[in-house]
Design a protein around this motif. Structure first.
Motif, PDB file in Angstrom:
ATOM      1  N   SER A  27      51.967  11.407  41.461  1.00 35.61           N
ATOM      2  CA  SER A  27      52.380  11.744  42.826  1.00 35.61           C
ATOM      3  C   SER A  27      51.132  12.037  43.662  1.00 35.61           C
ATOM      4  N   ILE A  28      50.383  11.000  43.901  1.00 35.36           N
ATOM      5  CA  ILE A  28      49.084  11.147  44.535  1.00 35.36           C
ATOM      6  C   ILE A  28      49.212  11.259  46.048  1.00 35.36           C
ATOM      7  N   ASN A  96      37.094  10.038  35.972  1.00 31.54           N
ATOM      8  CA  ASN A  96      37.402  11.382  36.460  1.00 31.54           C
ATOM      9  C   ASN A  96      37.825  11.301  37.917  1.00 31.54           C
ATOM     10  N   ALA A  97      38.857  12.057  38.269  1.00 30.53           N
ATOM     11  CA  ALA A  97      39.330  12.043  39.653  1.00 30.53           C
ATOM     12  C   ALA A  97      39.522  13.464  40.171  1.00 30.53           C
ATOM     13  N   ASP A  98      39.053  13.678  41.373  1.00 30.08           N
ATOM     14  CA  ASP A  98      39.302  14.904  42.136  1.00 30.08           C
ATOM     15  C   ASP A  98      40.359  14.515  43.162  1.00 30.08           C
ATOM     16  N   ALA A  99      41.599  14.967  42.935  1.00 29.39           N
ATOM     17  CA  ALA A  99      42.692  14.458  43.753  1.00 29.39           C
ATOM     18  C   ALA A  99      43.690  15.555  44.094  1.00 29.39           C
ATOM     19  N   SER A 100      44.413  15.310  45.170  1.00 32.73           N
ATOM     20  CA  SER A 100      45.521  16.175  45.553  1.00 32.73           C
ATOM     21  C   SER A 100      46.820  15.441  45.283  1.00 32.73           C
ATOM     22  N   THR A 101      47.764  16.155  44.703  1.00 34.76           N
ATOM     23  CA  THR A 101      49.064  15.581  44.401  1.00 34.76           C
ATOM     24  C   THR A 101      50.146  16.382  45.101  1.00 34.76           C
ATOM     25  N   TYR A 102      51.280  15.740  45.320  1.00 34.10           N
ATOM     26  CA  TYR A 102      52.407  16.421  45.928  1.00 34.10           C
ATOM     27  C   TYR A 102      52.926  17.492  44.974  1.00 34.10           C
ATOM     28  N   TYR A 103      53.246  18.616  45.529  1.00 30.82           N
ATOM     29  CA  TYR A 103      53.767  19.747  44.739  1.00 30.82           C
ATOM     30  C   TYR A 103      54.843  20.403  45.580  1.00 30.82           C
ATOM     31  N   GLY A 104      56.076  19.928  45.389  1.00 31.09           N
ATOM     32  CA  GLY A 104      57.159  20.381  46.246  1.00 31.09           C
ATOM     33  C   GLY A 104      56.883  19.948  47.673  1.00 31.09           C
TER      34      GLY A 104
END
Length: 123
Positions: A27-28, A96-104
């Motif tokens: 869920s990127i 390696n990935a520095d990522a934000s994912t959906y969280y609610g």
């Protein structure tokens, strides 16, 4: 959490080339930076190359002018083109990935690693 799957490793002779791929899924929301590290037995994992969402690249001195990192944002995939390979490039290569994912209704930022792919440079 982002899932990273690497491919493209293998055995190559000195002076040869390989291209590694790393596909990110999950869920990127955004991949801020993604890159490649490598590790040999008894040594610390070291940065090989990285690329930001804006396209800024960073390379280890030992691979400059031989390796090229690129990314396809539409496919959430990063590539590492490795040319003029040397025996000292032999290692397990990790994505390696520095990522934000959906969280609610929000996002959360984290760091993810792939399972690694072996690169062996030998005659």
């Amino acid at each position: 959490q982002v899932q990273l799957v690497e491919s493209g490793g293998g055995l190559v002779q000195p002076g040869g080339s390989l291209r590694l791929s790393c596909a990110a899924s999950g869920s990127i929301f955004s991949i801020h930076a993604i890159g490649w590290y490598r590790q040999t037995p008894g040594k610390q994992r070291e940065l090989v190359a990285s690329i930001t969402s804006g396209g800024r690249t960073n390379y280890a001195d030992s691979v400059k002018d031989r390796f090229t990192i690129s990314r396809d944002n539409a496919k959430n995939t990063v590539y590492l083109q490795m040319n003029s390979l040397k025996p000292e490039d032999t290692a397990v290569y990790y994505c390696n990935a520095d990522a934000s994912t959906y969280y609610g209704a929000n996002y959360r930022r984290g760091n993810s690693w792939g399972q690694g792919t072996q690169v062996t440079v030998s005659s």
